[in-house]
Design a protein around this motif. Sequence first.
Motif, mmCIF file in Angstrom:
data_model
loop_
_atom_site.group_PDB
_atom_site.id
_atom_site.type_symbol
_atom_site.label_atom_id
_atom_site.label_comp_id
_atom_site.label_asym_id
_atom_site.label_seq_id
_atom_site.Cartn_x
_atom_site.Cartn_y
_atom_site.Cartn_z
ATOM 1 N N PRO A 128 0.267 41.955 64.928
ATOM 2 C CA PRO A 128 1.579 42.564 65.188
ATOM 3 C C PRO A 128 2.667 41.927 64.339
ATOM 4 O O PRO A 128 2.596 40.744 63.991
ATOM 5 C CB PRO A 128 1.812 42.301 66.675
ATOM 6 N N GLU A 129 3.643 42.731 64.013
ATOM 7 C CA GLU A 129 4.814 42.251 63.277
ATOM 8 C C GLU A 129 6.002 43.086 63.730
ATOM 9 O O GLU A 129 5.822 44.186 64.259
ATOM 10 C CB GLU A 129 4.594 42.364 61.769
ATOM 11 N N PRO A 130 7.199 42.576 63.579
ATOM 12 C CA PRO A 130 8.374 43.331 64.023
ATOM 13 C C PRO A 130 8.468 44.692 63.303
ATOM 14 O O PRO A 130 8.201 44.786 62.108
ATOM 15 C CB PRO A 130 9.557 42.444 63.641
ATOM 16 N N LEU A 131 8.846 45.707 64.062
ATOM 17 C CA LEU A 131 9.046 47.026 63.461
ATOM 18 C C LEU A 131 10.392 47.112 62.757
ATOM 19 O O LEU A 131 10.555 47.867 61.812
ATOM 20 C CB LEU A 131 8.980 48.120 64.533
ATOM 21 N N PHE A 132 11.355 46.356 63.243
ATOM 22 C CA PHE A 132 12.709 46.434 62.714
ATOM 23 C C PHE A 132 13.209 45.028 62.397
ATOM 24 O O PHE A 132 12.880 44.075 63.089
ATOM 25 C CB PHE A 132 13.659 47.080 63.731
ATOM 26 N N ALA A 133 14.024 44.930 61.363
ATOM 27 C CA ALA A 133 14.642 43.649 61.014
ATOM 28 C C ALA A 133 15.930 43.504 61.808
ATOM 29 O O ALA A 133 16.672 44.467 62.003
ATOM 30 C CB ALA A 133 14.949 43.601 59.523
ATOM 31 N N LYS A 134 16.188 42.306 62.277
ATOM 32 C CA LYS A 134 17.428 42.033 62.980
ATOM 33 C C LYS A 134 18.565 42.016 61.960
ATOM 34 O O LYS A 134 18.467 41.376 60.916
ATOM 35 C CB LYS A 134 17.345 40.698 63.701
ATOM 36 N N LEU A 135 19.620 42.746 62.275
ATOM 37 C CA LEU A 135 20.764 42.793 61.364
ATOM 38 C C LEU A 135 21.632 41.566 61.534
ATOM 39 O O LEU A 135 21.927 41.147 62.652
ATOM 40 C CB LEU A 135 21.606 44.045 61.627
ATOM 41 N N ASP A 136 22.046 41.021 60.426
ATOM 42 C CA ASP A 136 22.966 39.901 60.423
ATOM 43 C C ASP A 136 24.328 40.399 60.908
ATOM 44 O O ASP A 136 24.758 41.503 60.572
ATOM 45 C CB ASP A 136 23.057 39.337 58.997
ATOM 46 N N GLU A 137 25.013 39.591 61.702
ATOM 47 C CA GLU A 137 26.333 39.966 62.235
ATOM 48 C C GLU A 137 27.314 40.340 61.127
ATOM 49 O O GLU A 137 28.130 41.248 61.294
ATOM 50 C CB GLU A 137 26.911 38.830 63.092
ATOM 51 N N ALA A 138 27.245 39.664 59.987
ATOM 52 C CA ALA A 138 28.160 39.946 58.874
ATOM 53 C C ALA A 138 27.950 41.371 58.358
ATOM 54 O O ALA A 138 28.912 42.069 58.027
ATOM 55 C CB ALA A 138 27.960 38.938 57.752
ATOM 56 N N ILE A 139 26.726 41.812 58.303
ATOM 57 C CA ILE A 139 26.435 43.180 57.854
ATOM 58 C C ILE A 139 27.000 44.185 58.847
ATOM 59 O O ILE A 139 27.606 45.185 58.457
ATOM 60 C CB ILE A 139 24.913 43.387 57.676
ATOM 61 N N ILE A 140 26.840 43.920 60.125
ATOM 62 C CA ILE A 140 27.361 44.823 61.154
ATOM 63 C C ILE A 140 28.875 44.932 61.048
ATOM 64 O O ILE A 140 29.434 46.034 61.074
ATOM 65 C CB ILE A 140 26.933 44.344 62.564
ATOM 66 N N GLU A 141 29.541 43.798 60.913
ATOM 67 C CA GLU A 141 31.004 43.796 60.794
ATOM 68 C C GLU A 141 31.452 44.546 59.553
ATOM 69 O O GLU A 141 32.392 45.352 59.606
ATOM 70 C CB GLU A 141 31.527 42.363 60.764
ATOM 71 N N ARG A 142 30.792 44.305 58.427
ATOM 72 C CA ARG A 142 31.140 44.965 57.167
ATOM 73 C C ARG A 142 30.966 46.475 57.282
ATOM 74 O O ARG A 142 31.845 47.245 56.885
ATOM 75 C CB ARG A 142 30.286 44.388 56.039
ATOM 76 N N GLU A 143 29.879 46.909 57.862
ATOM 77 C CA GLU A 143 29.632 48.352 58.006
ATOM 78 C C GLU A 143 30.591 48.989 59.004
ATOM 79 O O GLU A 143 31.032 50.122 58.809
ATOM 80 C CB GLU A 143 28.172 48.604 58.420
#
Length: 127
Positions: free
Chosen positions: A106-121
């Motif tokens: 098993p491996e993660p299906l999704f990458a955790k988004l960095d808070e900086a990316i969320i704020e920028r978007e």
Amino acid sequence: SETGANIEACRFRAALGSGMALAQAANRYIEQRAPWRAIKDSREDAATTLWTALCVVNCLKMAFYPFLPFSSEKLHRMLGFAGSVQDQGWSWRPDMMTASQELATPEPLFAKLDEAIIERETERLAR
């Protein structure tokens, strides 16, 4: 079938909702059955719980394929299937998985988004 009917009727939000309802029901089932505790008393009960969970995950893979095709394909491979999700068509049966089926690591299906990316978007969308 509910998810498929909603997709066919172009009720995509409802289709996602029915898929998420199944995922939430599976989470409740696993929490109630607690296979991590059940294994101490009955390996068979723990195995049944995990088998049921894997069957539901296989169903969810198909239900979410129209919305998350790459993640569904990745999950398809982790569940030990060859080929593509599309090869199975829009059908699901609990016997699609076999007791001898080998699961991939098993491996993660999704990458955790960095808070900086969320704020920028978020800022970009607010403009």
